[in-house]
Design an enzyme around this catalytic site. Structure first.
Site, PDB file in Angstrom:
ATOM      1  N   ASN A   9       0.862  -1.178   0.000  1.00  0.00           N
ATOM      2  CA  ASN A   9       0.000   0.000   0.000  1.00  0.00           C
ATOM      3  C   ASN A   9       0.899   1.228   0.000  1.00  0.00           C
ATOM      4  O   ASN A   9       1.442   1.601   1.040  1.00  0.00           O
ATOM      5  CB  ASN A   9      -0.903  -0.030   1.247  1.00  0.00           C
ATOM      6  N   TRP A  10       1.040   1.822  -1.164  1.00  0.00           N
ATOM      7  CA  TRP A  10       1.953   2.965  -1.288  1.00  0.00           C
ATOM      8  C   TRP A  10       1.340   4.263  -0.763  1.00  0.00           C
ATOM      9  O   TRP A  10       1.992   5.290  -0.725  1.00  0.00           O
ATOM     10  CB  TRP A  10       2.394   3.143  -2.750  1.00  0.00           C
ATOM     11  N   LYS A  11       0.059   4.230  -0.402  1.00  0.00           N
ATOM     12  CA  LYS A  11      -0.612   5.417   0.144  1.00  0.00           C
ATOM     13  C   LYS A  11      -0.380   6.628  -0.763  1.00  0.00           C
ATOM     14  O   LYS A  11      -0.388   6.493  -1.979  1.00  0.00           O
ATOM     15  CB  LYS A  11      -0.150   5.653   1.590  1.00  0.00           C
ATOM     16  N   HIS A  95      -9.781   1.149   4.379  1.00  0.00           N
ATOM     17  CA  HIS A  95      -8.546   1.391   5.138  1.00  0.00           C
ATOM     18  C   HIS A  95      -8.835   2.364   6.283  1.00  0.00           C
ATOM     19  O   HIS A  95      -9.638   3.292   6.128  1.00  0.00           O
ATOM     20  CB  HIS A  95      -7.463   1.951   4.210  1.00  0.00           C
ATOM     21  N   GLU A  97      -7.261   4.792   7.401  1.00  0.00           N
ATOM     22  CA  GLU A  97      -7.005   6.203   7.095  1.00  0.00           C
ATOM     23  C   GLU A  97      -8.187   6.818   6.352  1.00  0.00           C
ATOM     24  O   GLU A  97      -8.457   8.013   6.491  1.00  0.00           O
ATOM     25  CB  GLU A  97      -5.692   6.328   6.296  1.00  0.00           C
ATOM     26  N   GLU A 169      -5.842  -4.902  10.415  1.00  0.00           N
ATOM     27  CA  GLU A 169      -4.883  -3.824  10.642  1.00  0.00           C
ATOM     28  C   GLU A 169      -5.278  -3.046  11.895  1.00  0.00           C
ATOM     29  O   GLU A 169      -6.075  -2.085  11.813  1.00  0.00           O
ATOM     30  CB  GLU A 169      -4.867  -2.865   9.447  1.00  0.00           C
ATOM     31  N   GLY A 175       1.706   2.549  10.818  1.00  0.00           N
ATOM     32  CA  GLY A 175       2.635   3.675  10.692  1.00  0.00           C
ATOM     33  C   GLY A 175       3.271   4.114  11.991  1.00  0.00           C
ATOM     34  O   GLY A 175       3.853   5.193  12.061  1.00  0.00           O
ATOM     35  N   SER A 215       2.809  -1.700  10.538  1.00  0.00           N
ATOM     36  CA  SER A 215       4.247  -1.680  10.836  1.00  0.00           C
ATOM     37  C   SER A 215       4.945  -2.995  10.515  1.00  0.00           C
ATOM     38  O   SER A 215       5.865  -3.411  11.228  1.00  0.00           O
ATOM     39  CB  SER A 215       4.492  -1.266  12.297  1.00  0.00           C
ATOM     40  N   GLY A 236       2.630  -1.033   4.428  1.00  0.00           N
ATOM     41  CA  GLY A 236       2.608   0.376   4.073  1.00  0.00           C
ATOM     42  C   GLY A 236       4.013   0.923   3.897  1.00  0.00           C
ATOM     43  O   GLY A 236       4.637   0.761   2.845  1.00  0.00           O
ATOM     44  N   GLY A 237       4.540   1.550   4.940  1.00  0.00           N
ATOM     45  CA  GLY A 237       5.834   2.233   4.844  1.00  0.00           C
ATOM     46  C   GLY A 237       6.935   1.377   4.234  1.00  0.00           C
ATOM     47  O   GLY A 237       7.679   1.844   3.352  1.00  0.00           O
TER      48      GLY A 237
HETATM   49  P1  PGA Z   1       2.310   0.554   7.743  1.00  0.00           P
HETATM   50  O1  PGA Z   1       0.896   0.697   7.008  1.00  0.00           O
HETATM   51  O2  PGA Z   1       2.944  -0.717   7.241  1.00  0.00           O
HETATM   52  O3  PGA Z   1       3.088   1.778   7.322  1.00  0.00           O
HETATM   53  O4  PGA Z   1       2.053   0.499   9.202  1.00  0.00           O
HETATM   54  C1  PGA Z   1       0.093  -0.432   6.773  1.00  0.00           C
HETATM   55  C2  PGA Z   1      -1.194  -0.009   6.136  1.00  0.00           C
HETATM   56  O5  PGA Z   1      -1.697   1.055   6.465  1.00  0.00           O
HETATM   57  O6  PGA Z   1      -1.750  -0.722   5.271  1.00  0.00           O
END
Ligand code: PGA
Length: 263
Positions: A9-11, A95, A97, A169, A175, A215, A236-237
């Site tokens: 997930n490159w956001k 998600h 977010e 999640e 994050g 994470s 994500g990150g």
């Molecule tokens: P993260 O994000 O790996 O940066 O914690 C995961 C996600 O939001 O899908």
């Protein structure tokens, strides 16, 4: 046997100018038999990413990070599921977010789920509790409610045929560098399948892939993939870093090989 999946997930990162190169680099370093790789860049990077990975083998799937709940209309700034034809075959839905910033409710996410299935997109439905909910002992109830709100009213057989994936999640782990414990994520994966079983899925619930997200890194992925109930990760990150993705997908390859040996 359930699919083993690593989804990136490159956001809101990368640009059309650099996303293709990053996708090509990651694809070249993550070729593991039996692991489904999915890259979910921002909308404007879908085309360059799709082009960059088009010939990769095993194939790399491309996913969107969201879709609108209507098919077309006066919805400024939005993207409908059918518009993704030729660009993406997967989609992340619900998600945290988007629940937080766009106010997405479980019911709205459920409508998006229907659009995804109708458009032939494979959905990754995200669920997960807040820290105070976990500390209050309510994590399982919260996730159960999220599943009920998004899934009830949908035909379980149709969602199963669409390959529905659930990503657990925990919001406090996203994050933050503070990942859940593998055992807790595995317990939630069990609870998710029990919840599905009780809402009309029956024995199909056992076949639903459950990913862990929050994470995830190459250093902690082992803790999750040693759990038989966890089928991969939504990253994500770390998914923007080729070294990290190489490590994560290599570990997923071990799980895929172990599962195929059991067959
Ligand atoms: P993260 O994000 O790996 O940066 O914690 C995961 C996600 O939001 O899908």
């Amino acid at each position: 046997m359930r699919d083993v999946i690593v989804a990136a997930n490159w956001k809101m990162h990368t640009t059309p100018a650099d996303a293709g190169d990053l996708a090509r680099t990651i694809a070249g370093r993550t070729r593991e038999a039996g692991v489904i790789r999915v890259i979910c860049p921002p909308y404007v990077c879908l085309a360059p990413v799709a082009e960059a990975v088009a010939d990769d083998d095993p194939p790399v799937a491309v996913g969107a990070q969201n879709i609108h709940h209507e098919l077309a209309g006066a919805y400024t700034g939005e993207i409908a599921a059918p518009m993704l034809a030729g660009l993406a075959t997967w989609v992340i839905l619900g998600h945290s977010e988007r629940r937080r910033d766009a106010g997405e409710s479980d019911a709205l996410i459920g409508r998006k789920l229907g659009r995804a299935v109708d458009a032939g997109l494979r959905p990754i439905l995200c669920v997960g509790e807040q820290l105070e909910e976990r500390e209050g002992g309510r994590a399982t109830d919260v996730v159960d409610e999220q599943l009920a709100g998004a899934l009830d009213g949908h035909d379980a057989a149709a969602l199963a045929a669409a390959g529905l994936v659930i990503a657990y999640e925990p919001v406090w782990a996203i994050g933050t560098g503070r990942n859940a414990r593998g055992a807790d994520a595995a317990a939630m994966a069990d609870a998710i399948r029990s919840s599905l079983e009780g809402r009309g899925w029956g024995s199909r619930a056992a076949d639903v892939p459950v990913l862990y997200g929050g994470s995830v890194t190459s250093a902690n992925i082992d803790e999750f993939l040693t759990e038989p109930g966890i089928d991969g990760a939504l990253v994500g990150g770390a998914s923007l870093k080729p070294d990290e993705m190489a490590g994560i997908v290599a570990r997923a390859g071990l799980t895929a090989r172990a599962r195929s040996a059991q067959r």
